[in-house]
Design an enzyme around this catalytic site. Structure first.
Site, PDB file in Angstrom:
ATOM      1  CB  ILE A 130      -2.704  -6.878  -4.444  1.00 34.60           C
ATOM      2  CG1 ILE A 130      -2.819  -5.772  -5.509  1.00 34.60           C
ATOM      3  CG2 ILE A 130      -1.319  -7.508  -4.499  1.00 34.60           C
ATOM      4  CD1 ILE A 130      -1.694  -4.728  -5.461  1.00 34.60           C
ATOM      5  N   GLY A 171       0.822  -1.216   0.000  1.00 41.34           N
ATOM      6  CA  GLY A 171       0.000   0.000   0.000  1.00 41.34           C
ATOM      7  C   GLY A 171       0.853   1.261   0.000  1.00 41.34           C
ATOM      8  CG  HIS A 218      -0.287 -15.184  -7.818  1.00 33.97           C
ATOM      9  ND1 HIS A 218       0.812 -14.824  -8.558  1.00 33.97           N
ATOM     10  CD2 HIS A 218      -0.010 -14.820  -6.549  1.00 33.97           C
ATOM     11  CE1 HIS A 218       1.701 -14.272  -7.769  1.00 33.97           C
ATOM     12  NE2 HIS A 218       1.231 -14.256  -6.533  1.00 33.97           N
TER      13      HIS A 218
HETATM   14  P1  A3D Z   1       1.181  -5.942   4.840  1.00 36.61           P
HETATM   15  O1  A3D Z   1       2.406  -5.092   4.850  1.00 36.61           O
HETATM   16  O2  A3D Z   1       0.938  -6.873   5.968  1.00 36.61           O
HETATM   17  O3  A3D Z   1      -0.096  -4.968   4.669  1.00 36.61           O
HETATM   18  C1  A3D Z   1      -1.406  -5.396   4.834  1.00 36.61           C
HETATM   19  C2  A3D Z   1      -2.152  -4.276   5.532  1.00 36.61           C
HETATM   20  O4  A3D Z   1      -3.536  -4.637   5.603  1.00 36.61           O
HETATM   21  C3  A3D Z   1      -1.681  -4.021   6.975  1.00 36.61           C
HETATM   22  O5  A3D Z   1      -1.229  -2.677   7.112  1.00 36.61           O
HETATM   23  C4  A3D Z   1      -2.935  -4.286   7.816  1.00 36.61           C
HETATM   24  O6  A3D Z   1      -3.063  -3.404   8.932  1.00 36.61           O
HETATM   25  C5  A3D Z   1      -4.035  -4.055   6.799  1.00 36.61           C
HETATM   26  N1  A3D Z   1      -5.309  -4.674   7.155  1.00 36.61           N
HETATM   27  C6  A3D Z   1      -5.545  -5.863   7.772  1.00 36.61           C
HETATM   28  N2  A3D Z   1      -6.868  -6.042   7.918  1.00 36.61           N
HETATM   29  C7  A3D Z   1      -7.483  -4.971   7.369  1.00 36.61           C
HETATM   30  C8  A3D Z   1      -8.834  -4.583   7.214  1.00 36.61           C
HETATM   31  N3  A3D Z   1      -9.824  -5.355   7.660  1.00 36.61           N
HETATM   32  N4  A3D Z   1      -9.101  -3.409   6.595  1.00 36.61           N
HETATM   33  C9  A3D Z   1      -8.094  -2.609   6.157  1.00 36.61           C
HETATM   34  N5  A3D Z   1      -6.795  -2.926   6.279  1.00 36.61           N
HETATM   35  C10 A3D Z   1      -6.497  -4.088   6.886  1.00 36.61           C
HETATM   36  O7  A3D Z   1       1.143  -6.843   3.514  1.00 36.61           O
HETATM   37  P2  A3D Z   1       1.686  -6.466   2.045  1.00 36.61           P
HETATM   38  O8  A3D Z   1       1.318  -5.063   1.717  1.00 36.61           O
HETATM   39  O9  A3D Z   1       3.096  -6.919   1.922  1.00 36.61           O
HETATM   40  O10 A3D Z   1       0.799  -7.489   1.183  1.00 36.61           O
HETATM   41  C11 A3D Z   1      -0.587  -7.306   1.096  1.00 36.61           C
HETATM   42  C12 A3D Z   1      -1.261  -8.511   0.462  1.00 36.61           C
HETATM   43  O11 A3D Z   1      -0.793  -8.693  -0.859  1.00 36.61           O
HETATM   44  C13 A3D Z   1      -1.002  -9.837   1.181  1.00 36.61           C
HETATM   45  O12 A3D Z   1      -2.202 -10.579   1.217  1.00 36.61           O
HETATM   46  C14 A3D Z   1       0.009 -10.525   0.292  1.00 36.61           C
HETATM   47  O13 A3D Z   1      -0.031 -11.929   0.411  1.00 36.61           O
HETATM   48  C15 A3D Z   1      -0.472 -10.059  -1.062  1.00 36.61           C
HETATM   49  N6  A3D Z   1       0.493 -10.157  -2.153  1.00 36.61           N
HETATM   50  C16 A3D Z   1       0.020 -10.588  -3.354  1.00 36.61           C
HETATM   51  C17 A3D Z   1       0.867 -10.682  -4.437  1.00 36.61           C
HETATM   52  C18 A3D Z   1       0.334 -11.141  -5.754  1.00 36.61           C
HETATM   53  O14 A3D Z   1       1.067 -11.219  -6.703  1.00 36.61           O
HETATM   54  C19 A3D Z   1      -1.066 -11.478  -5.876  1.00 36.61           C
HETATM   55  C20 A3D Z   1       2.222 -10.334  -4.310  1.00 36.61           C
HETATM   56  C21 A3D Z   1       2.668  -9.899  -3.079  1.00 36.61           C
HETATM   57  C22 A3D Z   1       1.799  -9.813  -1.984  1.00 36.61           C
END
Ligand code: A3D
Length: 320
Positions: free
Chosen positions: A119, A15, A176
């Site tokens: 994502i 984000g 994926h």
């Molecule tokens: P991370 O840095 O943990 O960020 C996730 C955020 O979501 C945290 O800041 C949480 O506080 C917030 N959150 C949790 N619950 C809620 C809610 N109910 N409402 C609003 N916010 C909330 O994770 P990230 O940014 O590294 O990754 C985010 C997601 O992307 C994860 O599910 C990963 O597995 C996924 N991801 C997908 C890919 C693909 O290629 C599809 C690649 C990399 C990561």
């Protein structure tokens, strides 16, 4: 003309990077939403303070209120929890499914006209659930995975051949994860298919197979290096490319997890396929002929996606 508005649900690693890239590219004003108090506000302020240095104009704000996303043109969803040691895939599905329910309701209420890019993992199931929970049109809810998977494939190939990444195109299909289907005969260097490059001696079939496997394991490779958390620069760049194609009606041909209604023999599931993204959202799904091996790999991948969707339906039976 007023600036576009981009809402980011989840202000974690991806984000924050999305907000920074959206600012640098002047895609519009950015609202970061997260349940973690202070995180979206802090990241928004930090990035806003970089704007005078980099010279971009965008308003950035952080919030815990869905109201603040009102009227967003694009919503990018990364909210959720990552898989932790000891947690099964079904446990992760259960937690993130609840998150998708909240996020879907927020989007439906405040940004029903947005183009929504999911994502959150497990991607193909979460984007499917997000579309159901938000009830937005299926061509306006899409998952980011293929751009990232093909970017990884392109990077490994460009590195191997010592050529510009710009001249390497790659084509991946399917869900994926471990079952993704990189299509070597449709992946090229300056238009020359990889299968021809093997014949030309640029690499051996074994080396190509290793690169394909490394692409499939691309996410895990980063996780094992970082130790805490997963990839975020390349995933964010990939979602921004999709958002930009929508906002600027670029009609880029990008592999995305799109809703399928019969294409590739799949009905009612999201799966990674080549799409055209323009002002109409997913304007087209590009369907190509697959040979026997490719079809078998895609079917295997679709079975994995089906398994995840069935897990969602066991947890939330109303998600028929
Ligand atoms: P991370 O840095 O943990 O960020 C996730 C955020 O979501 C945290 O800041 C949480 O506080 C917030 N959150 C949790 N619950 C809620 C809610 N109910 N409402 C609003 N916010 C909330 O994770 P990230 O940014 O590294 O990754 C985010 C997601 O992307 C994860 O599910 C990963 O597995 C996924 N991801 C997908 C890919 C693909 O290629 C599809 C690649 C990399 C990561």
């Amino acid at each position: 003309m007023a600036r576009n508005k981009i809402a980011l649900i989840g202000a974690g690693q991806i984000g924050g990077t999305l907000a920074h890239l959206a600012g640098l590219k002047e895609l519009g004003d950015v609202v970061l939403f997260d349940i973690a108090e202070g995180t979206p506000e802090g990241k928004a302020l930090d990035i806003a303070e970089s704007a005078p240095v980099d010279g971009f104009d965008a308003k950035l704000s952080g919030t815990q209120s869905y109201e603040a996303i009102a009227g967003a043109d694009v919503v990018i969803v990364t909210a959720g929890v990552p898989r932790k040691p000891g947690m099964s895939r079904d446990d992760l599905v259960e937690i993130n499914l609840k998150v998708m329910q909240q996020v879907g309701a927020g989007i439906a209420k405040y940004a029903p006209d947005a183009f929504v890019i999911c994502i959150t993992n497990p991607l193909d199931a979460m984007v499917w659930a997000l579309q159901k929970f938000s009830n937005l049109p299926k061509n306006k809810v899409v998952g980011m995975a293929g751009v990232l998977d093909s970017a990884r494939f392109r990077h490994f190939l460009a590195d191997k051949f010592d050529v510009s990444v710009k001249d390497v195109t790659a084509f991946v299909l399917g869900g994926h994860g471990d079952t993704m289907v990189p299509l070597t005969r449709y992946s090229t260097v300056a238009g020359i298919p990889l299968t021809d490059l093997v014949k030309m001696g640029w690499l051996t079939q074994e080396e190509l197979d290793q690169i394909v496997q490394r692409t499939r394991d691309g996410g895990a490779e980063i996780v094992s290096l970082l130790k805490t958390g997963s990839a975020f620069y390349a995933p964010a760049a990939s979602a921004i490319q999709m958002a930009e194609s929508y906002l600027k009606d670029q009609k880029r041909v990008l592999p995305c997890a799109a809703h399928l209604s019969g294409e590739y023999g799949v009905d009612g599931l999201y799966c990674g396929v080549p799409t055209v993204i323009g002002a109409g959202g997913i304007e087209r799904v590009v369907e190509i002929d697959l040979n026997g091996d490719e079809k078998a790999m895609l079917d295997h991948s679709i079975d994995a996606v089906k398994g995840l969707v069935e897990a969602c339906q066991r947890i939330s039976p109303d998600l028929a």
